[in-house]
Design an enzyme around this catalytic site. Structure first.
Site, PDB file in Angstrom:
ATOM      1  N   ASP A  32      -5.798  13.538  -4.075  1.00 20.85           N
ATOM      2  CA  ASP A  32      -5.814  14.277  -5.326  1.00 20.85           C
ATOM      3  C   ASP A  32      -4.530  14.268  -5.862  1.00 20.85           C
ATOM      4  O   ASP A  32      -3.643  13.852  -4.968  1.00 20.85           O
ATOM      5  CB  ASP A  32      -6.063  15.882  -4.920  1.00 20.85           C
ATOM      6  CG  ASP A  32      -6.502  16.606  -6.103  1.00 20.85           C
ATOM      7  OD1 ASP A  32      -5.830  16.605  -7.079  1.00 20.85           O
ATOM      8  OD2 ASP A  32      -7.791  17.290  -6.180  1.00 20.85           O
ATOM      9  N   ASN A  33      -4.360  14.245  -7.082  1.00 24.65           N
ATOM     10  CA  ASN A  33      -2.908  14.083  -7.884  1.00 24.65           C
ATOM     11  C   ASN A  33      -2.507  15.465  -8.117  1.00 24.65           C
ATOM     12  O   ASN A  33      -1.515  15.692  -8.832  1.00 24.65           O
ATOM     13  CB  ASN A  33      -2.976  12.905  -8.801  1.00 24.65           C
ATOM     14  CG  ASN A  33      -3.669  13.500 -10.067  1.00 24.65           C
ATOM     15  OD1 ASN A  33      -4.456  14.469 -10.018  1.00 24.65           O
ATOM     16  ND2 ASN A  33      -3.269  12.806 -11.332  1.00 24.65           N
ATOM     17  N   GLY A  37      -6.222  20.131  -9.847  1.00 23.12           N
ATOM     18  CA  GLY A  37      -6.546  20.663  -8.516  1.00 23.12           C
ATOM     19  C   GLY A  37      -5.516  21.641  -7.852  1.00 23.12           C
ATOM     20  O   GLY A  37      -4.484  21.687  -8.339  1.00 23.12           O
ATOM     21  N   LYS A  92      -8.735   7.697 -18.106  1.00 19.63           N
ATOM     22  CA  LYS A  92      -8.444   6.656 -16.877  1.00 19.63           C
ATOM     23  C   LYS A  92      -9.104   7.055 -15.657  1.00 19.63           C
ATOM     24  O   LYS A  92      -9.297   6.235 -15.088  1.00 19.63           O
ATOM     25  CB  LYS A  92      -6.889   6.932 -16.923  1.00 19.63           C
ATOM     26  CG  LYS A  92      -6.164   5.967 -18.098  1.00 19.63           C
ATOM     27  CD  LYS A  92      -4.869   6.439 -18.094  1.00 19.63           C
ATOM     28  CE  LYS A  92      -3.910   5.608 -17.146  1.00 19.63           C
ATOM     29  NZ  LYS A  92      -2.493   5.616 -17.256  1.00 19.63           N
ATOM     30  N   GLY A 103     -13.985  -1.074  -6.238  1.00 21.00           N
ATOM     31  CA  GLY A 103     -13.351  -2.132  -5.653  1.00 21.00           C
ATOM     32  C   GLY A 103     -13.078  -1.750  -4.017  1.00 21.00           C
ATOM     33  O   GLY A 103     -13.271  -2.552  -3.230  1.00 21.00           O
ATOM     34  N   ALA A 115     -19.592  11.316  -9.341  1.00 18.84           N
ATOM     35  CA  ALA A 115     -20.085  12.606  -9.823  1.00 18.84           C
ATOM     36  C   ALA A 115     -19.979  12.467 -11.297  1.00 18.84           C
ATOM     37  O   ALA A 115     -18.990  12.137 -12.260  1.00 18.84           O
ATOM     38  CB  ALA A 115     -18.765  13.578  -9.852  1.00 18.84           C
ATOM     39  N   TYR A 146     -14.428  12.690 -22.289  1.00 18.29           N
ATOM     40  CA  TYR A 146     -15.265  13.220 -20.976  1.00 18.29           C
ATOM     41  C   TYR A 146     -16.495  12.545 -20.870  1.00 18.29           C
ATOM     42  O   TYR A 146     -16.766  11.658 -20.021  1.00 18.29           O
ATOM     43  CB  TYR A 146     -15.207  14.597 -20.845  1.00 18.29           C
ATOM     44  CG  TYR A 146     -15.803  14.974 -19.298  1.00 18.29           C
ATOM     45  CD1 TYR A 146     -15.095  14.969 -18.598  1.00 18.29           C
ATOM     46  CD2 TYR A 146     -17.027  15.820 -19.534  1.00 18.29           C
ATOM     47  CE1 TYR A 146     -15.675  15.492 -16.988  1.00 18.29           C
ATOM     48  CE2 TYR A 146     -17.557  16.118 -18.235  1.00 18.29           C
ATOM     49  CZ  TYR A 146     -16.741  16.097 -16.978  1.00 18.29           C
ATOM     50  OH  TYR A 146     -17.241  16.542 -16.017  1.00 18.29           O
ATOM     51  N   THR A 176     -22.020  24.428 -13.002  1.00 17.20           N
ATOM     52  CA  THR A 176     -21.867  24.689 -11.531  1.00 17.20           C
ATOM     53  C   THR A 176     -20.803  25.853 -11.440  1.00 17.20           C
ATOM     54  O   THR A 176     -19.693  25.545 -12.123  1.00 17.20           O
ATOM     55  CB  THR A 176     -21.924  23.362 -10.562  1.00 17.20           C
ATOM     56  OG1 THR A 176     -22.553  22.669 -10.616  1.00 17.20           O
ATOM     57  CG2 THR A 176     -21.560  24.153  -9.139  1.00 17.20           C
TER      58      THR A 176
END
Ligand code: UDP
Length: 317
Positions: A32-33, A37, A92, A103, A115, A146, A176
């Site tokens: 995660d960045n 999150g 991105k 890759g 997802a 998006y 969800t």
């Protein structure tokens, strides 16, 4: 021990997926960045030997040492106000990020599940939405960053499947909800619960006649687990088909929280807000033997318990 990379691990869905795969005995690498999150969602996993956390932005080259069996690509801003604020990062992570991870999947001979989203159907002209429907998306509207990133993501994933023989799975996720949604992420459920708990106005956009169909997170995770282990490489909708108007939903939240100060107020409907949304889950039923188990009341009660703990109520003036 099977090894799985989960991107967006510190997010709402990613963190629940980390829990599930740890419980199933996998070695989990959470990446995660922390753009949207929160480490708090996974910090209970840090002491475990079969959990590793990598702070990394997957739109840059992704390196994972050693073998890898599975990749779940769940990194992305996912709330309309988040992708309005971060349009370039949203594009991105869905495009460059997916390319990097495909890759990696090719290199490691790993199976990759992406997802995708009900947003690929845009403001749908077919109801409910089956996987065969191609959608009604405005590419240059506010949600286009998006929707089109996710549509590109599906296209490049099928291309790697067809041309490079990478094993891929595509889930189209409908609305969800559950514990660990960000209180201020702007989506309707955290917005209504936090407003009701604070005794504020519940911000119904438009006249509230637009519909959504809400799926409890544990049901979604079960669907993802089944799809990953199936041999089906075409897109599969996962969501709860129990459709409700946003106005009715606001009333359900008001009744559950039962705060006399809470009430309904109206705000403008955002541009391109889909008017109706409900998954056709025939494929999930037939191919995965999956149906949602939680009804909305049960799921909302569990989520309310969470929001009671995390929503800050300002002291009386
Ligand atoms: N919505 C609302 N009030 C809010 C947030 C959202 O009425 O404070 C509406 C929004 O216009 C949409 C629905 O609730 O019709 C679901 O919005 P959300 O942002 O949760 O996700 P979406 O399904 O639009 O991606």
């Amino acid at each position: 021990m099977k090894k799985i990379l989960i991107t967006g691990a510190a997010g709402f869905l990613g963190s629940h997926l980390c829990d599930r795969f740890i419980n199933e005995g996998y070695h989990v690498i959470g990446m995660d960045n922390l753009l949207t999150g929160d480490k708090k969602n996974i910090e209970h996993l840090f002491p475990l030997e079969n959990f590793e956390y990598y702070h990394h932005d997957v739109s840059k080259f992704v390196h994972v040492p050693g073998d890898l069996d599975y990749i779940l690509h769940f990194a992305s801003p996912a709330s309309p106000i988040d992708y309005l604020k971060m349009p370039i990062q949203t594009m991105k992570v869905g495009s460059l990020g997916t390319h990097n991870l495909l890759g990696l999947a090719k290199e490691k001979k790993a199976r990759m599940l992406i997802a995708s989203t009900s947003e690929v159907y845009g403001d749908p002209l077919v109801h409910p939405q089956p996987e065969e429907y191609w959608g009604n998306v405005n590419p240059i509207g506010p949600r286009g960053v998006y929707d089109e990133a996710k549509r590109f993501q599906e296209a490049i994933t099928m291309a790697y499947n067809t041309y490079h023989g990478v094993e891929t799975r595509i889930i189209r996720i409908f609305n969800t909800y559950g514990p660990r949604m960000r209180v201020n992420d702007g989506r309707v459920l955290p917005a209504f619960f936090s407003q009701a708990i604070r005794g504020e106005g519940l911000t119904v956009f438009g006249d509230g006649s637009q519909t959504r169909s809400f799926c409890y997170v544990d049901d979604l995770v079960e669907g993802i687990y089944r799809l990953l282990h199936s041999d089906y490489d075409q897109p599969v909708n996962i969501g709860n088909p129990d459709e409700i108007t946003i106005m009715e939903f606001a009333k359900e939240v008001l009744a559950m929280v039962n705060n006399p100060k809470a009430h309904i107020i109206y705000k403008d409907l955002p541009k391109d807000d889909p008017k109706i949304r409900k998954p056709d889950i025939t494929k999930a039923k037939e191919i995965l033997g999956w149906t949602p188990k939680y009804n909305r009341h049960e799921g909302m009660l569990k989520t309310y318990e969470y929001f009671k703990k995390v929503v800050e109520v300002p002291a009386e003036a």
